[in-house]
Design a protein around this motif. Structure first.
Motif, PDB file in Angstrom:
ATOM      1  N   PHE A   1      42.067   2.531 110.976  1.00  0.00           N
ATOM      2  CA  PHE A   1      41.365   2.764 109.719  1.00  0.00           C
ATOM      3  C   PHE A   1      40.589   4.079 109.760  1.00  0.00           C
ATOM      4  O   PHE A   1      40.574   4.834 108.776  1.00  0.00           O
ATOM      5  CB  PHE A   1      40.425   1.596 109.418  1.00  0.00           C
ATOM      6  N   LEU A   2      39.947   4.376 110.891  1.00  0.00           N
ATOM      7  CA  LEU A   2      39.208   5.629 111.033  1.00  0.00           C
ATOM      8  C   LEU A   2      40.152   6.833 111.006  1.00  0.00           C
ATOM      9  O   LEU A   2      39.863   7.849 110.357  1.00  0.00           O
ATOM     10  CB  LEU A   2      38.403   5.619 112.330  1.00  0.00           C
ATOM     11  N   ALA A   3      41.272   6.720 111.706  1.00  0.00           N
ATOM     12  CA  ALA A   3      42.245   7.811 111.745  1.00  0.00           C
ATOM     13  C   ALA A   3      42.824   8.082 110.362  1.00  0.00           C
ATOM     14  O   ALA A   3      43.029   9.244 109.965  1.00  0.00           O
ATOM     15  CB  ALA A   3      43.358   7.480 112.733  1.00  0.00           C
ATOM     16  N   LYS A   4      43.113   7.019 109.639  1.00  0.00           N
ATOM     17  CA  LYS A   4      43.657   7.182 108.289  1.00  0.00           C
ATOM     18  C   LYS A   4      42.655   7.855 107.372  1.00  0.00           C
ATOM     19  O   LYS A   4      43.019   8.707 106.540  1.00  0.00           O
ATOM     20  CB  LYS A   4      44.053   5.810 107.742  1.00  0.00           C
ATOM     21  N   LYS A   5      41.368   7.506 107.503  1.00  0.00           N
ATOM     22  CA  LYS A   5      40.339   8.159 106.701  1.00  0.00           C
ATOM     23  C   LYS A   5      40.224   9.642 107.054  1.00  0.00           C
ATOM     24  O   LYS A   5      40.016  10.486 106.180  1.00  0.00           O
ATOM     25  CB  LYS A   5      38.985   7.472 106.915  1.00  0.00           C
ATOM     26  N   ALA A   6      40.355   9.941 108.335  1.00  0.00           N
ATOM     27  CA  ALA A   6      40.226  11.332 108.773  1.00  0.00           C
ATOM     28  C   ALA A   6      41.411  12.178 108.321  1.00  0.00           C
ATOM     29  O   ALA A   6      41.241  13.326 107.894  1.00  0.00           O
ATOM     30  CB  ALA A   6      40.086  11.386 110.297  1.00  0.00           C
ATOM     31  N   PHE A   7      42.608  11.605 108.405  1.00  0.00           N
ATOM     32  CA  PHE A   7      43.819  12.344 108.064  1.00  0.00           C
ATOM     33  C   PHE A   7      44.759  11.462 107.242  1.00  0.00           C
ATOM     34  O   PHE A   7      45.705  10.880 107.775  1.00  0.00           O
ATOM     35  CB  PHE A   7      44.519  12.843 109.332  1.00  0.00           C
ATOM     36  N   PRO A   8      44.512  11.375 105.944  1.00  0.00           N
ATOM     37  CA  PRO A   8      45.331  10.509 105.087  1.00  0.00           C
ATOM     38  C   PRO A   8      46.820  10.813 105.151  1.00  0.00           C
ATOM     39  O   PRO A   8      47.646   9.905 105.041  1.00  0.00           O
ATOM     40  CB  PRO A   8      44.770  10.780 103.689  1.00  0.00           C
ATOM     41  N   ASN A   9      47.172  12.082 105.346  1.00  0.00           N
ATOM     42  CA  ASN A   9      48.581  12.483 105.338  1.00  0.00           C
ATOM     43  C   ASN A   9      49.118  12.866 106.716  1.00  0.00           C
ATOM     44  O   ASN A   9      50.292  13.196 106.842  1.00  0.00           O
ATOM     45  CB  ASN A   9      48.777  13.660 104.378  1.00  0.00           C
ATOM     46  N   HIS A  10      48.248  12.825 107.701  1.00  0.00           N
ATOM     47  CA  HIS A  10      48.674  13.235 109.045  1.00  0.00           C
ATOM     48  C   HIS A  10      48.121  12.283 110.102  1.00  0.00           C
ATOM     49  O   HIS A  10      47.508  12.697 111.091  1.00  0.00           O
ATOM     50  CB  HIS A  10      48.234  14.670 109.336  1.00  0.00           C
ATOM     51  N   SER A  11      48.305  10.990 109.873  1.00  0.00           N
ATOM     52  CA  SER A  11      47.974   9.969 110.865  1.00  0.00           C
ATOM     53  C   SER A  11      49.150   9.013 110.946  1.00  0.00           C
ATOM     54  O   SER A  11      49.827   8.755 109.944  1.00  0.00           O
ATOM     55  CB  SER A  11      46.692   9.231 110.482  1.00  0.00           C
ATOM     56  N   LEU A  12      49.376   8.504 112.133  1.00  0.00           N
ATOM     57  CA  LEU A  12      50.567   7.692 112.369  1.00  0.00           C
ATOM     58  C   LEU A  12      50.246   6.532 113.296  1.00  0.00           C
ATOM     59  O   LEU A  12      49.638   6.721 114.350  1.00  0.00           O
ATOM     60  CB  LEU A  12      51.668   8.557 112.993  1.00  0.00           C
ATOM     61  N   GLY A  13      50.653   5.342 112.908  1.00  0.00           N
ATOM     62  CA  GLY A  13      50.518   4.178 113.762  1.00  0.00           C
ATOM     63  C   GLY A  13      51.811   3.936 114.522  1.00  0.00           C
ATOM     64  O   GLY A  13      52.900   4.171 113.998  1.00  0.00           O
ATOM     65  N   VAL A  14      51.674   3.469 115.760  1.00  0.00           N
ATOM     66  CA  VAL A  14      52.850   3.190 116.587  1.00  0.00           C
ATOM     67  C   VAL A  14      52.774   1.751 117.069  1.00  0.00           C
ATOM     68  O   VAL A  14      51.797   1.346 117.704  1.00  0.00           O
ATOM     69  CB  VAL A  14      52.933   4.148 117.798  1.00  0.00           C
ATOM     70  N   ILE A  15      53.791   0.982 116.748  1.00  0.00           N
ATOM     71  CA  ILE A  15      53.874  -0.416 117.167  1.00  0.00           C
ATOM     72  C   ILE A  15      54.918  -0.517 118.264  1.00  0.00           C
ATOM     73  O   ILE A  15      56.063  -0.078 118.073  1.00  0.00           O
ATOM     74  CB  ILE A  15      54.232  -1.333 115.977  1.00  0.00           C
ATOM     75  N   LEU A  16      54.519  -1.083 119.408  1.00  0.00           N
ATOM     76  CA  LEU A  16      55.376  -1.041 120.595  1.00  0.00           C
ATOM     77  C   LEU A  16      55.541  -2.422 121.224  1.00  0.00           C
ATOM     78  O   LEU A  16      54.953  -2.722 122.261  1.00  0.00           O
ATOM     79  CB  LEU A  16      54.792  -0.061 121.623  1.00  0.00           C
ATOM     80  N   PRO A  17      56.366  -3.281 120.633  1.00  0.00           N
ATOM     81  CA  PRO A  17      56.612  -4.583 121.247  1.00  0.00           C
ATOM     82  C   PRO A  17      57.208  -4.418 122.646  1.00  0.00           C
ATOM     83  O   PRO A  17      58.078  -3.564 122.865  1.00  0.00           O
ATOM     84  CB  PRO A  17      57.627  -5.235 120.298  1.00  0.00           C
TER      85      PRO A  17
END
Length: 252
Positions: free
Chosen positions: A43-59
């Motif tokens: 949530f913090l990363a998305k607020k900081a960079f709405p267009n340049h943040s990426l989540g990675v899901i690694l099962p």
């Protein structure tokens, strides 16, 4: 609405932007486990960079519920994400390692195979996140809180292998308070803390004390002697995780 929390969160958001600016990178990537810490960081990363943040899901031999929770996080904060399943890679490496050790007569029958297995998962995830970060010229954002940092509850060169650690000064309690204030789904906030290292694993059972007691200890409050001893033992035993690797002095 807690204006104090929101004000502090905005300062962290500004700090994240400054870290990216200073490093001449383009944005932020965060591994999302489905737990509260990575959710808050997302949530913090998305607020900081709405267009340049990426989540990675690694099962990686992990619970399908963790994946579902991770997807809830990226959906709730509207973050772009990628998913890479590491289960087969992990199984292949462990199989080759065990096979080679047995061939050489070096396999420790009484060794801690479960820990080796768990740490490999964390390190595979770290390597994968960095591959994604490097491809996008992003910084890797850590998700360890103050309690985990103090007692060393992270894998060296695994989830501890990051570029920046925005919540390392927040207690576990504060993480929960911030998460609720920023809009992290309540089900994630109330979820029992777990690294998902093996079936039924919980952080507090593995640590031997509770996050509340670690938070109290770090805040200078009195806690039972048994818990204080556990915390100090863990802190001292994991000091190497919080330092750069030692090097010998220069010899003439």
């Amino acid at each position: 609405m807690n204006r104090e929390i929101l004000s502090k969160a905005e300062k962290i958001v500004d700090w994240l932007r400054e870290q990216v600016r200073q490093s001449n990178t383009q944005g932020l990537v965060v591994g999302i486990s489905g737990g509260i810490d990575s959710a808050l960081v997302a949530f913090l990363a998305k607020k900081a960079f709405p267009n340049h943040s990426l989540g990675v899901i690694l099962p990686c031999k992990s619970s399908p519920l963790d994946r579902e929770d991770a997807l809830k996080v990226v959906k709730s904060c509207n973050m772009d994400h990628v998913e890479v399943n590491l289960t087969e890679v992990h199984n292949n490496i462990m199989h080759q390692v065990i096979s080679e050790l047995k061939t050489k007569g070096l396999y420790p029958e009484n060794g801690n195979l479960r820990l080796s297995d768990a740490n490999l998962r964390a390190r595979l995830r770290m390597s994968t996140i960095y591959s994604i970060a490097n491809a996008n010229n992003y910084l890797v954002v850590g998700t360890d809180n103050a309690a985990e940092t103090y007692i060393g509850y992270f894998t060296k060169y695994g989830d501890g292998g990051v570029d920046i650690s925005p919540i390392a000064n927040l207690s576990k309690r504060e993480v929960g308070q911030w998460a609720l204030e920023l809009g992290v789904p309540k089900a994630i906030v109330e979820k029992a803390p777990s690294a998902g290292l093996w079936e039924g694993q919980t952080d507090e059972e593995e640590i031997g004390t509770t996050y509340n007691k670690v938070d109290d200890f770090l805040e200078g409050k009195a806690i039972p002697k048994r818990d204080q001893e556990i915390i100090m033992r863990l802190h001292n035993a994991t000091e190497h995780k919080r330092k750069v690797p030692p090097v010998p002095p220069k010899f003439d």
